[in-house]
Design a protein around this motif. Structure first.
Motif, PDB file in Angstrom:
ATOM      1  N   LEU A  44      10.148  -4.259  -2.222  1.00 50.60           N
ATOM      2  CA  LEU A  44      10.841  -2.963  -2.615  1.00 50.60           C
ATOM      3  C   LEU A  44      11.948  -3.225  -3.125  1.00 50.60           C
ATOM      4  CD1 LEU A  44       9.822  -1.711   1.029  1.00 50.60           C
ATOM      5  CD2 LEU A  44       8.577  -1.243  -1.209  1.00 50.60           C
ATOM      6  N   PRO A  45      12.228  -3.431  -4.385  1.00 48.96           N
ATOM      7  CA  PRO A  45      13.481  -3.759  -4.975  1.00 48.96           C
ATOM      8  C   PRO A  45      14.770  -2.878  -4.870  1.00 48.96           C
ATOM      9  CG  PRO A  45      11.922  -3.671  -6.845  1.00 48.96           C
ATOM     10  CD  PRO A  45      11.244  -3.735  -5.352  1.00 48.96           C
ATOM     11  N   ARG A  46      14.344  -1.469  -4.767  1.00 43.20           N
ATOM     12  CA  ARG A  46      15.201  -0.477  -4.781  1.00 43.20           C
ATOM     13  C   ARG A  46      15.833  -0.237  -3.263  1.00 43.20           C
ATOM     14  NH1 ARG A  46      14.152   4.207  -6.707  1.00 43.20           N
ATOM     15  NH2 ARG A  46      11.803   4.216  -6.399  1.00 43.20           N
TER      16      ARG A  46
ATOM     17  N   VAL B  25      14.574   0.592   4.649  1.00 39.21           N
ATOM     18  CA  VAL B  25      13.371  -0.158   5.385  1.00 39.21           C
ATOM     19  C   VAL B  25      13.721  -1.205   6.432  1.00 39.21           C
ATOM     20  CG1 VAL B  25      11.129  -1.489   4.932  1.00 39.21           C
ATOM     21  CG2 VAL B  25      11.646   0.108   3.367  1.00 39.21           C
ATOM     22  N   VAL B  26      13.191  -0.811   7.577  1.00 41.17           N
ATOM     23  CA  VAL B  26      13.565  -1.895   8.913  1.00 41.17           C
ATOM     24  C   VAL B  26      12.265  -2.531   9.031  1.00 41.17           C
ATOM     25  CG1 VAL B  26      14.253  -1.899  11.122  1.00 41.17           C
ATOM     26  CG2 VAL B  26      15.411  -0.278   9.672  1.00 41.17           C
ATOM     27  N   VAL B  27      12.232  -3.723   9.185  1.00 41.76           N
ATOM     28  CA  VAL B  27      11.292  -4.507   9.639  1.00 41.76           C
ATOM     29  C   VAL B  27      11.280  -5.092  10.844  1.00 41.76           C
ATOM     30  CG1 VAL B  27       9.882  -6.727   8.920  1.00 41.76           C
ATOM     31  CG2 VAL B  27      11.269  -5.324   6.979  1.00 41.76           C
ATOM     32  N   VAL B  28      10.159  -4.547  11.868  1.00 38.21           N
ATOM     33  CA  VAL B  28      10.316  -4.874  13.471  1.00 38.21           C
ATOM     34  C   VAL B  28       9.146  -5.734  13.620  1.00 38.21           C
ATOM     35  CG1 VAL B  28      10.066  -3.789  15.328  1.00 38.21           C
ATOM     36  CG2 VAL B  28      10.931  -2.456  13.609  1.00 38.21           C
ATOM     37  N   GLN B  29       9.479  -7.050  13.340  1.00 39.67           N
ATOM     38  CA  GLN B  29       8.482  -8.160  13.476  1.00 39.67           C
ATOM     39  C   GLN B  29       8.954  -9.412  13.801  1.00 39.67           C
ATOM     40  OE1 GLN B  29       7.143  -8.535   9.230  1.00 39.67           O
ATOM     41  NE2 GLN B  29       5.779  -6.770   9.513  1.00 39.67           N
TER      42      GLN B  29
ATOM     43  N   ALA C 204       0.872  -1.219  -0.031  1.00 41.69           N
ATOM     44  CA  ALA C 204       0.037   0.071   0.080  1.00 41.69           C
ATOM     45  C   ALA C 204       0.730   1.347   0.091  1.00 41.69           C
ATOM     46  CB  ALA C 204      -0.945   0.083   1.217  1.00 41.69           C
ATOM     47  N   ASN C 205       2.058   1.274   0.561  1.00 41.28           N
ATOM     48  CA  ASN C 205       3.019   2.265   0.549  1.00 41.28           C
ATOM     49  C   ASN C 205       4.136   2.154  -0.285  1.00 41.28           C
ATOM     50  OD1 ASN C 205       2.201   4.219   3.085  1.00 41.28           O
ATOM     51  ND2 ASN C 205       1.932   1.954   3.839  1.00 41.28           N
ATOM     52  N   ARG C 206       4.185   1.321  -1.207  1.00 43.99           N
ATOM     53  CA  ARG C 206       5.198   0.915  -1.897  1.00 43.99           C
ATOM     54  C   ARG C 206       5.613   2.224  -2.916  1.00 43.99           C
ATOM     55  NH1 ARG C 206       4.619  -4.591  -4.838  1.00 43.99           N
ATOM     56  NH2 ARG C 206       2.603  -3.599  -5.653  1.00 43.99           N
ATOM     57  N   ASP C 207       4.618   2.869  -3.580  1.00 49.36           N
ATOM     58  CA  ASP C 207       5.173   3.969  -4.713  1.00 49.36           C
ATOM     59  C   ASP C 207       6.035   4.997  -3.886  1.00 49.36           C
ATOM     60  OD1 ASP C 207       3.745   2.379  -6.539  1.00 49.36           O
ATOM     61  OD2 ASP C 207       2.145   3.649  -6.568  1.00 49.36           O
ATOM     62  N   LEU C 208       5.852   5.149  -2.663  1.00 51.28           N
ATOM     63  CA  LEU C 208       6.168   6.380  -1.799  1.00 51.28           C
ATOM     64  C   LEU C 208       7.374   5.911  -1.535  1.00 51.28           C
ATOM     65  CD1 LEU C 208       5.674   9.154  -1.152  1.00 51.28           C
ATOM     66  CD2 LEU C 208       4.796   8.424   1.037  1.00 51.28           C
ATOM     67  N   ILE C 209       7.733   4.293  -0.851  1.00 51.53           N
ATOM     68  CA  ILE C 209       8.950   4.257  -0.045  1.00 51.53           C
ATOM     69  C   ILE C 209      10.045   3.197  -0.937  1.00 51.53           C
ATOM     70  CG2 ILE C 209       7.420   4.406   1.968  1.00 51.53           C
ATOM     71  CD1 ILE C 209       7.503   1.283   2.108  1.00 51.53           C
ATOM     72  N   ASP C 210       9.602   2.719  -2.056  1.00 47.83           N
ATOM     73  CA  ASP C 210      10.562   1.999  -2.811  1.00 47.83           C
ATOM     74  C   ASP C 210      11.835   2.781  -3.010  1.00 47.83           C
ATOM     75  OD1 ASP C 210      11.724  -0.127  -3.998  1.00 47.83           O
ATOM     76  OD2 ASP C 210      10.748   0.175  -5.775  1.00 47.83           O
ATOM     77  N   GLY C 211      13.028   2.449  -2.694  1.00 51.26           N
ATOM     78  CA  GLY C 211      14.269   3.044  -2.867  1.00 51.26           C
ATOM     79  C   GLY C 211      14.693   3.584  -1.339  1.00 51.26           C
TER      80      GLY C 211
END
Length: 335
Positions: free
Chosen positions: A111-113, A94-98, A84-91
């Protein structure tokens, strides 16, 4: 720094409040009652890190391109939330807290970039109501990626987050993920029966089930070629010793873990989800052990049974009788 936080439950709320307090520009992506509560009252944090009321920007999706993103959703919600947020955050880093083993790979695929990292949070917190978080235990969190030494970018991001809460860049992140998965076996049994970890440890039958699930997780990790990282007072050597212990002797390991971490009153994140009537992460905790066992060509019957019991409690909307745990394991060979 502008920091976007996707998900504002126990950990997302904690990081958002503390990063905002530290002077970062924080925007939170949240939904429903959580979004409304944060918009009206801010994030109200109490407990181990002190009392904070953080007024942060909040919307269903991030609206401004951040310099850093933390994904703090439940594991089962991560893919949809990132997409849902990919267009804004790719590149963007990113830290995944899970919990679980799959979050960083999911983020990297979508998010390949982006440079994608994992964060193992050892903070215990109760998300009692929307926008309200109470921290019951503080601890240093660990950040990294892959199997090798911590790289320069991991060190940099850990330093940024340490403005707000202690975070250390970690070597051999994958091994530490597995140790955290072993630790997360504490979630299922209290969730099934609706009690605290202290009550689990005090019950011989429940402690036996918890021990069996942890020991099975370690044995599966060994079968998958894992070298366990050091976390929560556990390391590769101690876990390999634990894997070979008879069940009766092995009960000392989870009992000591609960005492060492001060978790006697904790109910675990799985039970918190059940109490809020929300789906749990069980398929990414005990269920992950079952999948990893299948990949290794072995079985994980204890964790399969506990996964099924948590799903039964989810479907009923209430805990199960304590005897159901013993019954589910009675026919299994727990040597």
């Amino acid at each position: 720094m502008r920091i976007g936080i996707i998900g504002a439950g126990a950990l997302g709320g904690t990081f958002a409040a503390l990063l905002s307090q530290a002077g970062h520009e924080v925007e939170v992506a949240a939904r429903g009652s959580v979004l409304a509560a944060i918009r009206d009252h801010g994030i109200r944090l109490s407990g181990g890190f002190g009392d904070v009321i953080a007024e942060v920007a909040v919307a269903e999706r991030l609206t401004l391109r951040p310099d850093l993103v933390l994904v703090c959703t439940k594991a089962q919600d991560a893919e949809a939330a990132i997409a849902a947020n990919r267009d804004l955050i790719d590149g963007v880093p990113v830290v995944v807290v899970q919990n679980g083993l799959e979050g960083v790979d999911t983020a990297a695929r979508l998010l390949p970039r982006s440079d994608c990292f994992g964060l193992l949070s050892l903070i215990a917190a109760d998300h009692s109501e929307p926008g309200v978080v109470h921290v019951t235990a503080t601890a240093e969190s660990r950040l990294g990626r892959g199997d090798g030494p911590a790289d320069a970018e991991s060190v940099r991001i850990a330093a940024v987050l340490s403005d707000a809460v202690p975070v250390r860049a970690l070597d051999d992140f994958r091994g530490a993920q597995w140790t955290k998965l072993v630790v997360n076996m504490v979630n299922a049994v209290p969730a099934v029966v609706g009690c605290t970890l202290g009550e689990v440890v005090a019950s011989p039958e429940l402690l036996r089930a918890l021990t069996a699930s942890m020991r099975e997780c370690v044995r599966v990790g060994i079968a998958r070629g894992v070298r366990f990282g050091s976390l929560n007072g556990l390391d590769d050597a101690s876990l390999r010793t634990f894997a070979g212990l008879p069940l009766a002797e092995g009960t000392a390991v989870p009992a000591a873990l609960v005492a060492r971490m001060g978790w006697e009153s904790n109910r675990g994140s799985t039970q918190q989800s059940l109490r809020r009537g929300q789906p749990t992460e069980i398929d990414f905790l005990n269920g992950a052990v079952v999948r990893e066992a299948s990949a290794a060509g072995i079985d994980a019957p204890v964790n399969a049974a506990l996964t099924a019991l948590v799903h039964e409690a989810e479907a009923l909307g209430r805990p199960l009788p304590a005897g159901r745990v013993g019954d589910a394991l009675a026919t299994l060979d727990l040597r």
